[in-house]
Motif scaffolding. Sequence first.
Motif, PDB file in Angstrom:
ATOM      1  N   VAL A  15       0.864  -1.165   0.000  1.00 10.00           N
ATOM      2  CA  VAL A  15       0.000   0.000   0.000  1.00 10.00           C
ATOM      3  C   VAL A  15       0.907   1.222   0.000  1.00 10.00           C
ATOM      4  CG1 VAL A  15      -1.948  -1.145   1.108  1.00 10.00           C
ATOM      5  CG2 VAL A  15      -0.249   0.029   2.518  1.00 10.00           C
ATOM      6  N   ASN A  16       0.339   2.369  -0.308  1.00 12.06           N
ATOM      7  CA  ASN A  16       1.119   3.593  -0.424  1.00 12.06           C
ATOM      8  C   ASN A  16       1.489   4.147   0.957  1.00 12.06           C
ATOM      9  OD1 ASN A  16      -1.744   3.968  -0.344  1.00 12.06           O
ATOM     10  ND2 ASN A  16      -1.457   6.143  -0.763  1.00 12.06           N
ATOM     11  N   ASP A  17       2.365   3.420   1.620  1.00 13.90           N
ATOM     12  CA  ASP A  17       2.857   3.773   2.946  1.00 13.90           C
ATOM     13  C   ASP A  17       4.376   3.569   2.920  1.00 13.90           C
ATOM     14  OD1 ASP A  17       3.692   3.748   5.643  1.00 13.90           O
ATOM     15  OD2 ASP A  17       1.786   2.909   6.319  1.00 13.90           O
ATOM     16  N   LEU A  18       5.124   4.620   3.206  1.00 10.73           N
ATOM     17  CA  LEU A  18       6.592   4.542   3.148  1.00 10.73           C
ATOM     18  C   LEU A  18       7.159   3.449   4.048  1.00 10.73           C
ATOM     19  CD1 LEU A  18       7.455   8.361   3.106  1.00 10.73           C
ATOM     20  CD2 LEU A  18       7.660   6.747   1.200  1.00 10.73           C
ATOM     21  N   ARG A  19       6.449   3.091   5.101  1.00  5.60           N
ATOM     22  CA  ARG A  19       6.938   2.052   6.021  1.00  5.60           C
ATOM     23  C   ARG A  19       7.000   0.682   5.361  1.00  5.60           C
ATOM     24  NH1 ARG A  19       2.885   3.848  10.655  1.00  5.60           N
ATOM     25  NH2 ARG A  19       1.640   3.832   8.773  1.00  5.60           N
ATOM     26  N   GLU A  20       6.315   0.491   4.257  1.00  2.00           N
ATOM     27  CA  GLU A  20       6.299  -0.812   3.577  1.00  2.00           C
ATOM     28  C   GLU A  20       7.579  -1.059   2.767  1.00  2.00           C
ATOM     29  OE1 GLU A  20       2.868  -2.462   1.906  1.00  2.00           O
ATOM     30  OE2 GLU A  20       2.149  -2.490   3.977  1.00  2.00           O
ATOM     31  N   SER A  48      17.026   1.279  -6.456  1.00  2.94           N
ATOM     32  CA  SER A  48      16.178   1.810  -7.522  1.00  2.94           C
ATOM     33  C   SER A  48      14.700   1.725  -7.171  1.00  2.94           C
ATOM     34  CB  SER A  48      16.451   1.072  -8.836  1.00  2.94           C
ATOM     35  OG  SER A  48      17.787   1.304  -9.248  1.00  2.94           O
ATOM     36  N   ILE A  49      14.257   0.575  -6.649  1.00  2.00           N
ATOM     37  CA  ILE A  49      12.837   0.480  -6.316  1.00  2.00           C
ATOM     38  C   ILE A  49      12.505   1.353  -5.112  1.00  2.00           C
ATOM     39  CG2 ILE A  49      12.464  -1.749  -7.420  1.00  2.00           C
ATOM     40  CD1 ILE A  49      12.411  -3.015  -4.646  1.00  2.00           C
ATOM     41  N   ASP A  50      13.440   1.507  -4.193  1.00  3.31           N
ATOM     42  CA  ASP A  50      13.228   2.412  -3.058  1.00  3.31           C
ATOM     43  C   ASP A  50      12.963   3.829  -3.570  1.00  3.31           C
ATOM     44  OD1 ASP A  50      14.160   4.490  -1.038  1.00  3.31           O
ATOM     45  OD2 ASP A  50      14.232   2.698   0.222  1.00  3.31           O
ATOM     46  N   GLU A  51      13.753   4.284  -4.503  1.00  5.87           N
ATOM     47  CA  GLU A  51      13.588   5.634  -5.047  1.00  5.87           C
ATOM     48  C   GLU A  51      12.245   5.777  -5.774  1.00  5.87           C
ATOM     49  OE1 GLU A  51      13.957   9.468  -5.741  1.00  5.87           O
ATOM     50  OE2 GLU A  51      15.328   8.311  -4.486  1.00  5.87           O
ATOM     51  N   ILE A  52      11.910   4.804  -6.597  1.00  6.53           N
ATOM     52  CA  ILE A  52      10.650   4.884  -7.345  1.00  6.53           C
ATOM     53  C   ILE A  52       9.459   4.804  -6.398  1.00  6.53           C
ATOM     54  CG2 ILE A  52       9.188   3.667  -9.005  1.00  6.53           C
ATOM     55  CD1 ILE A  52      11.822   3.038 -10.547  1.00  6.53           C
ATOM     56  N   LEU A  53       9.493   3.888  -5.438  1.00  7.03           N
ATOM     57  CA  LEU A  53       8.385   3.773  -4.490  1.00  7.03           C
ATOM     58  C   LEU A  53       8.252   5.020  -3.623  1.00  7.03           C
ATOM     59  CD1 LEU A  53       8.710   0.044  -3.353  1.00  7.03           C
ATOM     60  CD2 LEU A  53       6.969   1.030  -4.862  1.00  7.03           C
ATOM     61  N   THR A  54       9.365   5.566  -3.181  1.00  6.29           N
ATOM     62  CA  THR A  54       9.315   6.785  -2.372  1.00  6.29           C
ATOM     63  C   THR A  54       8.671   7.916  -3.159  1.00  6.29           C
ATOM     64  OG1 THR A  54      11.244   6.130  -1.071  1.00  6.29           O
ATOM     65  CG2 THR A  54      10.703   8.482  -1.108  1.00  6.29           C
ATOM     66  N   ASN A  55       9.077   8.085  -4.408  1.00  2.92           N
ATOM     67  CA  ASN A  55       8.479   9.136  -5.244  1.00  2.92           C
ATOM     68  C   ASN A  55       6.996   8.887  -5.475  1.00  2.92           C
ATOM     69  OD1 ASN A  55      10.815  10.617  -5.507  1.00  2.92           O
ATOM     70  ND2 ASN A  55      11.341   9.787  -7.500  1.00  2.92           N
ATOM     71  N   THR A  56       6.643   7.647  -5.779  1.00  2.00           N
ATOM     72  CA  THR A  56       5.240   7.311  -6.038  1.00  2.00           C
ATOM     73  C   THR A  56       4.388   7.579  -4.806  1.00  2.00           C
ATOM     74  OG1 THR A  56       5.860   5.626  -7.656  1.00  2.00           O
ATOM     75  CG2 THR A  56       3.654   5.455  -6.697  1.00  2.00           C
ATOM     76  N   ILE A  57       4.830   7.084  -3.658  1.00  7.79           N
ATOM     77  CA  ILE A  57       4.059   7.239  -2.429  1.00  7.79           C
ATOM     78  C   ILE A  57       4.000   8.702  -1.994  1.00  7.79           C
ATOM     79  CG2 ILE A  57       4.019   6.664   0.039  1.00  7.79           C
ATOM     80  CD1 ILE A  57       5.227   3.878  -0.844  1.00  7.79           C
ATOM     81  N   SER A  58       5.105   9.418  -2.124  1.00  5.14           N
ATOM     82  CA  SER A  58       5.169  10.802  -1.648  1.00  5.14           C
ATOM     83  C   SER A  58       4.475  11.796  -2.566  1.00  5.14           C
ATOM     84  CB  SER A  58       6.636  11.218  -1.469  1.00  5.14           C
ATOM     85  OG  SER A  58       7.267  10.399  -0.516  1.00  5.14           O
ATOM     86  N   TYR A  59       4.523  11.562  -3.884  1.00  5.33           N
ATOM     87  CA  TYR A  59       4.055  12.586  -4.824  1.00  5.33           C
ATOM     88  C   TYR A  59       3.032  12.106  -5.844  1.00  5.33           C
ATOM     89  CZ  TYR A  59       8.475  14.349  -3.044  1.00  5.33           C
ATOM     90  OH  TYR A  59       9.499  14.729  -2.223  1.00  5.33           O
ATOM     91  N   GLY A  60       2.730  10.815  -5.878  1.00  3.23           N
ATOM     92  CA  GLY A  60       1.936  10.272  -6.971  1.00  3.23           C
ATOM     93  C   GLY A  60       0.433  10.292  -6.816  1.00  3.23           C
ATOM     94  N   TYR A  61      -0.055  10.620  -5.623  1.00  2.73           N
ATOM     95  CA  TYR A  61      -1.491  10.514  -5.397  1.00  2.73           C
ATOM     96  C   TYR A  61      -2.090  11.865  -5.010  1.00  2.73           C
ATOM     97  CZ  TYR A  61      -0.336   5.604  -5.504  1.00  2.73           C
ATOM     98  OH  TYR A  61       0.121   4.377  -5.902  1.00  2.73           O
TER      99      TYR A  61
END
Length: 148
Positions: A15-20, A48-61
């Motif tokens: 889920v879109n939670d940085l803790r995941e 790489s996935i950390d960076e993409i997930l962080t961006n998605t969760i932080s700015y994508g929604y």
Amino acid sequence: MNAGDTDGIMELSLVNDLREIGAAAEKVDAFCEAQGVSAQIAYAVNLSIDEILTNTISYGYDDDAEHRIDLTFRVDGETFVVVIVDDGRPFDSSTERDADVDTSLEERALGGLGLFLVQQMMDDVAYERRDHRNVITLRKRTVEEAEQ
């Protein structure tokens, strides 16, 4: 987070939670070890996935609702492949970005270095928008090419 690992393919749903992200990284490390992928490749993939997930969760929604992000990992011959699918705003992370690496950290504008780093760490980054979802495919060779 849900995870499944069958026949050399691992699927994760977050889920879109940085803790995941940390728990996902542990699963990626275990998958890489089981597939015989080096720690160096596992590190590059996780970074790489950390960076993409962080961006998605932080700015994508555009809302505070819970959103699902699906990841699939597999080794295709000599290539480690990661597919990340989310329902965030369209954002093409595959295009080369000019990162300001010459300005000091104090003077540099925020942003831009993470996606530059992904481009440097991966051998290929592809993006497509499919069915109102972002689909990012990362590829990293699992063997080093012989030096010329």
